[in-house]
Write a protein that holds these residues in place. Structure first.
Motif, mmCIF file in Angstrom:
data_model
loop_
_atom_site.group_PDB
_atom_site.id
_atom_site.type_symbol
_atom_site.label_atom_id
_atom_site.label_comp_id
_atom_site.label_asym_id
_atom_site.label_seq_id
_atom_site.Cartn_x
_atom_site.Cartn_y
_atom_site.Cartn_z
ATOM 1 N N LEU A 37 44.761 -101.443 23.767
ATOM 2 C CA LEU A 37 45.468 -102.699 24.015
ATOM 3 C C LEU A 37 46.976 -102.501 24.049
ATOM 4 O O LEU A 37 47.693 -103.203 24.768
ATOM 5 N N TYR A 38 47.489 -101.551 23.265
ATOM 6 C CA TYR A 38 48.932 -101.329 23.198
ATOM 7 C C TYR A 38 49.373 -100.021 23.842
ATOM 8 O O TYR A 38 50.517 -99.888 24.252
ATOM 9 N N ASP A 39 48.481 -99.046 23.905
ATOM 10 C CA ASP A 39 48.855 -97.740 24.425
ATOM 11 C C ASP A 39 48.545 -97.565 25.909
ATOM 12 O O ASP A 39 48.965 -96.595 26.518
ATOM 13 N N TRP A 40 47.779 -98.487 26.481
ATOM 14 C CA TRP A 40 47.461 -98.449 27.914
ATOM 15 C C TRP A 40 48.504 -99.312 28.619
ATOM 16 O O TRP A 40 48.924 -100.340 28.106
ATOM 17 N N PRO A 41 48.956 -98.910 29.820
ATOM 18 C CA PRO A 41 50.003 -99.700 30.482
ATOM 19 C C PRO A 41 49.520 -101.104 30.864
ATOM 20 O O PRO A 41 48.359 -101.308 31.194
ATOM 21 N N ASN A 54 45.641 -89.099 23.519
ATOM 22 C CA ASN A 54 46.090 -89.642 22.229
ATOM 23 C C ASN A 54 46.287 -91.153 22.270
ATOM 24 O O ASN A 54 47.212 -91.679 21.654
ATOM 25 N N ILE A 55 45.440 -91.830 22.997
ATOM 26 C CA ILE A 55 45.496 -93.284 23.064
ATOM 27 C C ILE A 55 44.545 -93.814 21.999
ATOM 28 O O ILE A 55 43.332 -93.749 22.145
ATOM 29 N N LEU A 56 45.133 -94.300 20.918
ATOM 30 C CA LEU A 56 44.343 -94.794 19.799
ATOM 31 C C LEU A 56 44.031 -96.277 19.939
ATOM 32 O O LEU A 56 43.018 -96.752 19.450
ATOM 33 N N ASP A 57 44.915 -97.010 20.566
ATOM 34 C CA ASP A 57 44.735 -98.441 20.735
ATOM 35 C C ASP A 57 44.958 -98.799 22.194
ATOM 36 O O ASP A 57 46.096 -98.954 22.636
ATOM 37 N N PRO A 101 30.637 -95.343 32.576
ATOM 38 C CA PRO A 101 31.729 -95.884 31.759
ATOM 39 C C PRO A 101 31.654 -95.416 30.303
ATOM 40 O O PRO A 101 32.596 -95.622 29.538
ATOM 41 N N ASP A 102 30.566 -94.763 29.936
ATOM 42 C CA ASP A 102 30.364 -94.336 28.546
ATOM 43 C C ASP A 102 31.366 -93.295 28.062
ATOM 44 O O ASP A 102 31.474 -93.049 26.862
ATOM 45 N N TYR A 103 32.098 -92.668 28.959
ATOM 46 C CA TYR A 103 33.016 -91.604 28.566
ATOM 47 C C TYR A 103 34.477 -92.035 28.603
ATOM 48 O O TYR A 103 35.380 -91.198 28.612
ATOM 49 N N ALA A 104 34.701 -93.335 28.568
ATOM 50 C CA ALA A 104 36.076 -93.847 28.514
ATOM 51 C C ALA A 104 36.798 -93.265 27.309
ATOM 52 O O ALA A 104 37.996 -92.968 27.375
ATOM 53 N N TRP A 105 36.083 -93.076 26.226
ATOM 54 C CA TRP A 105 36.696 -92.533 25.008
ATOM 55 C C TRP A 105 37.251 -91.132 25.236
ATOM 56 O O TRP A 105 38.232 -90.747 24.603
ATOM 57 N N VAL A 106 36.661 -90.348 26.153
ATOM 58 C CA VAL A 106 37.159 -89.006 26.439
ATOM 59 C C VAL A 106 38.563 -89.108 27.035
ATOM 60 O O VAL A 106 39.469 -88.359 26.659
ATOM 61 N N ILE A 107 38.748 -90.048 27.936
ATOM 62 C CA ILE A 107 40.068 -90.255 28.550
ATOM 63 C C ILE A 107 41.068 -90.687 27.483
ATOM 64 O O ILE A 107 42.197 -90.199 27.438
ATOM 65 N N LEU A 108 40.651 -91.586 26.608
ATOM 66 C CA LEU A 108 41.539 -92.063 25.548
ATOM 67 C C LEU A 108 41.892 -90.938 24.577
ATOM 68 O O LEU A 108 43.061 -90.743 24.238
ATOM 69 N N TYR A 109 40.900 -90.186 24.128
ATOM 70 C CA TYR A 109 41.150 -89.082 23.181
ATOM 71 C C TYR A 109 42.051 -88.019 23.798
ATOM 72 O O TYR A 109 42.949 -87.499 23.134
ATOM 73 N N ALA A 110 41.797 -87.685 25.050
ATOM 74 C CA ALA A 110 42.565 -86.625 25.705
ATOM 75 C C ALA A 110 44.042 -86.978 25.842
ATOM 76 O O ALA A 110 44.881 -86.097 25.995
ATOM 77 N N MET A 138 36.435 -94.814 11.130
ATOM 78 C CA MET A 138 37.771 -94.326 10.793
ATOM 79 C C MET A 138 37.882 -92.812 10.988
ATOM 80 O O MET A 138 38.978 -92.276 11.053
ATOM 81 N N LEU A 139 36.764 -92.144 11.098
ATOM 82 C CA LEU A 139 36.786 -90.707 11.323
ATOM 83 C C LEU A 139 37.113 -90.448 12.788
ATOM 84 O O LEU A 139 36.501 -91.007 13.670
ATOM 85 N N ALA A 140 38.084 -89.643 13.027
ATOM 86 C CA ALA A 140 38.467 -89.335 14.406
ATOM 87 C C ALA A 140 38.517 -87.833 14.589
ATOM 88 O O ALA A 140 39.381 -87.163 14.045
ATOM 89 N N ALA A 141 37.578 -87.326 15.313
ATOM 90 C CA ALA A 141 37.615 -85.911 15.651
ATOM 91 C C ALA A 141 38.580 -85.753 16.818
ATOM 92 O O ALA A 141 38.618 -86.572 17.710
ATOM 93 N N ARG A 142 39.354 -84.724 16.777
ATOM 94 C CA ARG A 142 40.356 -84.489 17.815
ATOM 95 C C ARG A 142 39.900 -83.348 18.719
ATOM 96 O O ARG A 142 39.165 -82.465 18.302
ATOM 97 N N PHE A 143 40.375 -83.410 19.944
ATOM 98 C CA PHE A 143 40.150 -82.273 20.830
ATOM 99 C C PHE A 143 40.796 -81.069 20.173
ATOM 100 O O PHE A 143 41.851 -81.172 19.578
ATOM 101 N N ARG A 144 40.165 -79.952 20.269
ATOM 102 C CA ARG A 144 40.767 -78.735 19.748
ATOM 103 C C ARG A 144 42.068 -78.487 20.507
ATOM 104 O O ARG A 144 42.159 -78.705 21.699
ATOM 105 N N GLU A 145 43.078 -78.030 19.775
ATOM 106 C CA GLU A 145 44.394 -77.820 20.381
ATOM 107 C C GLU A 145 44.315 -76.858 21.572
ATOM 108 O O GLU A 145 45.013 -77.031 22.557
ATOM 109 N N VAL A 146 43.444 -75.851 21.476
ATOM 110 C CA VAL A 146 43.308 -74.894 22.575
ATOM 111 C C VAL A 146 42.861 -75.623 23.837
ATOM 112 O O VAL A 146 43.407 -75.422 24.919
ATOM 113 N N LEU A 147 41.884 -76.493 23.690
ATOM 114 C CA LEU A 147 41.389 -77.247 24.830
ATOM 115 C C LEU A 147 42.433 -78.242 25.308
ATOM 116 O O LEU A 147 42.726 -78.346 26.492
#
Length: 183
Positions: A86-90, A81-84, A70-79, A32-41
């Motif tokens: 299944l619903y946020d990807w086209p 703001n795709i949290l889900d 494929p291990d960095y798929a989460w980077v694309i999602l975080y960048a 449940m912990l979600a670190a966010r990209f720093r706003e500057v980045l």
């Protein structure tokens, strides 16, 4: 999954007795912990370039294509703001049509039913206001057009330049490190 290896651990009740007492605790990863990209980045367009998602694209495929794994798929999602995903990807065209059929019954219904009325500037108006407009100033969206636009808008994402990937990975690890203790 490698993405969660730096997440903090928590004790979670595995079993609660009928009278509400926690009997067993299990050590779990706190997803449940979600670190966010720093706003500057995140707001620096130099680090990213625009990308339009194609039907065959998935986060893991893009990650492999741009970062070699494929291990960095989460980077694309975080960048993006795709949290889900299944619903946020086209949806693919096939999945989009299936979704419309399930939600509205038929494609014909979705294509022939008005979802919203708009003026010539694209502003949504109620039906009475729309009817009061000159015919040349009227526009409308069918359910199909509206749902399709929502889906198409999801195709516009940003891909982090690969030269900045290690910087993001280190920063993400550091953000989690301070929380990486058993709670």
């Amino acid at each position: 999954m490698k993405h969660f290896k730096n997440f903090p651990k928590i004790y979670y009740p595995a079993k609660i007795s009928p009278n509400g007492v926690q009997e067993d605790l299990s050590l779990c990863t706190n997803i449940m912990l979600a670190a966010r990209f720093r706003e500057v980045l995140k707001n620096n367009t130099v680090y990213f370039y625009p990308y339009i998602i194609h039907d065959e694209d998935r986060p893991d495929i893009l990650s492999h294509k741009y970062y070699g794994s494929p291990d960095y798929a989460w980077v694309i999602l975080y960048a993006n703001n795709i949290l889900d995903p299944l619903y946020d990807w086209p949806l693919t065209y096939h999945d989009f049509v299936s979704y419309l059929r399930k939600k509205y019954g038929t494609i014909e219904y979705a294509q022939s039913t008005i979802k919203q009325y708009k003026n010539k500037n694209g502003f949504v108006v109620d039906e009475d206001s729309w009817l009061a407009l000159p015919v040349v100033d009227r526009d409308q969206d069918t359910i199909y057009e509206w749902e399709n636009q929502l889906n198409e808008d999801k195709r516009k994402i940003r891909i982090l330049e690969d030269v900045y990937l290690n910087k993001v990975l280190l920063e993400f690890r550091d953000l989690l490190k301070e929380s990486n203790r058993v709670l």
